[in-house]
Write a protein that holds these residues in place. Sequence first.
Motif, short mmCIF file in Angstrom:
data_model
loop_
_atom_site.label_atom_id
_atom_site.label_comp_id
_atom_site.label_asym_id
_atom_site.label_seq_id
_atom_site.Cartn_x
_atom_site.Cartn_y
_atom_site.Cartn_z
N HIS A 102 0.80 -1.22 0.00
CA HIS A 102 0.00 0.00 0.00
C HIS A 102 0.84 1.27 0.00
O HIS A 102 0.32 2.34 -0.29
CB HIS A 102 -0.92 0.00 1.22
CG HIS A 102 -0.18 -0.05 2.53
ND1 HIS A 102 0.44 -1.19 3.00
CD2 HIS A 102 0.08 0.91 3.47
CE1 HIS A 102 1.01 -0.94 4.16
NE2 HIS A 102 0.81 0.33 4.46
N THR A 139 -0.11 8.42 4.00
CA THR A 139 -0.91 8.40 2.78
C THR A 139 -1.89 7.24 2.81
O THR A 139 -1.51 6.10 3.08
CB THR A 139 -0.01 8.25 1.53
OG1 THR A 139 1.06 9.20 1.59
CG2 THR A 139 -0.80 8.47 0.26
N SER A 140 -3.16 7.54 2.52
CA SER A 140 -4.18 6.50 2.33
C SER A 140 -4.38 6.31 0.83
O SER A 140 -3.67 6.89 0.01
CB SER A 140 -5.49 6.92 2.99
OG SER A 140 -6.13 7.95 2.25
N ASP A 141 -5.38 5.51 0.45
CA ASP A 141 -5.68 5.32 -0.96
C ASP A 141 -6.20 6.59 -1.62
O ASP A 141 -6.11 6.75 -2.84
CB ASP A 141 -6.72 4.21 -1.15
CG ASP A 141 -6.14 2.83 -0.89
OD1 ASP A 141 -4.90 2.69 -0.93
OD2 ASP A 141 -6.93 1.90 -0.64
N THR A 142 -6.74 7.51 -0.81
CA THR A 142 -7.40 8.68 -1.37
C THR A 142 -6.83 10.02 -0.92
O THR A 142 -7.09 11.04 -1.56
CB THR A 142 -8.90 8.67 -1.01
OG1 THR A 142 -9.03 8.65 0.43
CG2 THR A 142 -9.60 7.45 -1.62
N LYS A 146 -5.60 17.02 5.76
CA LYS A 146 -5.55 16.04 4.67
C LYS A 146 -5.87 16.75 3.36
O LYS A 146 -6.49 17.82 3.35
CB LYS A 146 -6.54 14.90 4.90
CG LYS A 146 -8.01 15.30 4.85
CD LYS A 146 -8.90 14.09 5.06
CE LYS A 146 -10.38 14.47 4.98
NZ LYS A 146 -11.27 13.30 5.16
N SER A 159 2.51 4.57 7.54
CA SER A 159 1.15 4.33 7.05
C SER A 159 0.85 2.83 7.02
O SER A 159 1.60 2.05 6.43
CB SER A 159 0.99 4.86 5.62
OG SER A 159 1.30 6.23 5.52
N THR A 215 -2.68 0.27 6.07
CA THR A 215 -3.74 0.40 5.07
C THR A 215 -4.92 1.21 5.59
O THR A 215 -5.70 1.73 4.79
CB THR A 215 -4.24 -0.98 4.62
OG1 THR A 215 -4.68 -1.71 5.79
CG2 THR A 215 -3.15 -1.77 3.92
N VAL A 216 -5.04 1.36 6.90
CA VAL A 216 -6.22 2.03 7.47
C VAL A 216 -5.90 3.18 8.39
O VAL A 216 -6.81 3.90 8.82
CB VAL A 216 -7.10 1.01 8.24
CG1 VAL A 216 -7.65 -0.04 7.29
CG2 VAL A 216 -6.33 0.36 9.39
N GLY A 239 -2.77 6.26 9.91
CA GLY A 239 -1.48 6.93 9.88
C GLY A 239 -0.88 6.94 11.27
O GLY A 239 -1.59 6.89 12.29
N PHE A 266 -7.57 6.75 9.11
CA PHE A 266 -7.72 7.65 7.98
C PHE A 266 -9.13 8.22 7.87
O PHE A 266 -9.33 9.26 7.24
CB PHE A 266 -7.34 6.93 6.68
CG PHE A 266 -5.87 6.65 6.56
CD1 PHE A 266 -4.93 7.60 6.91
CD2 PHE A 266 -5.42 5.42 6.09
CE1 PHE A 266 -3.57 7.35 6.79
CE2 PHE A 266 -4.07 5.16 5.96
CZ PHE A 266 -3.14 6.13 6.31
N HIS A 286 4.59 11.82 -0.28
CA HIS A 286 3.37 11.03 -0.45
C HIS A 286 3.39 10.38 -1.83
O HIS A 286 4.22 10.74 -2.67
CB HIS A 286 2.13 11.93 -0.31
CG HIS A 286 2.13 12.76 0.93
ND1 HIS A 286 1.52 12.39 2.10
CD2 HIS A 286 2.70 13.98 1.18
CE1 HIS A 286 1.70 13.32 3.02
NE2 HIS A 286 2.42 14.30 2.48
#
Length: 379
Positions: A83, A140-143, A159, A186, A188-189, A191, A211, A377
Amino acid sequence: MASNSRKLSRLLGTDTKIGIEDVDATIPVGVQFYDNDAALPADGGVVGAKAYTVSEAKFYFWNGDVWGPLDIAEWEAPPSFSHVQGNNYGYFAGGQVGFGDPPQKGVNKIPFASDGDAVVCQALRTTTVLGEQKYSSGATSDTHGFIASGENNKTRLVKWAIVSENSAEATGATMGQTIWQSVGQSSTVAGYVSGGRDISYARSYIQKYPFAISTGTTNTVGNLTVSRLYGAGVSSVTHGYTAGGTLPAVPTSSNVIDKFPFASDGNATDVGDLDRTAWRSAGMSSFTDGYIDIGYTNNSIQGAINRFSFASDANAVFQQNAIKYGGPKAGTQSRTHGYLAGSNGLTKEIDKISFVSVSGTTRVGNLVAGLYGGTGHQY
């Protein structure tokens, strides 16, 4: 077809070989057999349904819209990225462009597909919330990209939309500890913010924020083995790592590599040492290893990059020299390379190193303006 393998592993909740124990109870476990591809039903029914076509010797997985083909090797193949490796762009945010200047408001963006100069994400260029963060930690998350605990606003968590690049905002939450000059990791869910300093100097806190956070304060979920600031943070699939940093007796730097789990809250453990003490450093994460660009050893400027394995706890080894000495730089990564930007002297250079081979550091472009104390990021 690594992309299909990755989709399959995400749906079934595993990043490795898929077994019965990995499958959620709501997903059908049995495989339906069909004579050939043409015999596959137009609607696979429940997401997760599996089929095998005898004549083509292929497995198929129903994702809710189409049947995705996977041969036996692809069904069992683990991914070669996690991720924290981007596939499209790298970003450098926050920081300052001149000593004594206020933090910068823009976000620099570089493509991973080709070398070249950074551009500024125009919609984020004058965003106030990003203009209050320097000497921060990033995640950093997916979005979204997250920036926590800057020197100018020590409890703020902000963010910005990393895919659309069109909005930035305060999360509505605040940091539980008043910290800056920390490092980020980070999962996956969530920070993480580790180490850093407060008005009394170096601290060992490990703070965590989901996140999805929109209110309240971050939680302190553990402590590093050594209080320090200006370290470097990297992330594996399962753990966060904090390497080096300045100890309370400045300028005495540390060589400790600490590791803490993402799956459960708790203290870090000392799992190895860098090849020298280090601070004002930057971290980059491949799928298998952590890379640390060492800025300084005590008061001595450095240009060494260390590497250590995520698979086993051990000391880091010298990997190669950086082009630009000193720090603190900001680090990010694609699936195949690590990227470093900025440094002391407010430099603009962007350098990259290969995760695949030891091939030296390559100068690939420049930031729009010099950067010092920013965050990295990726998307």
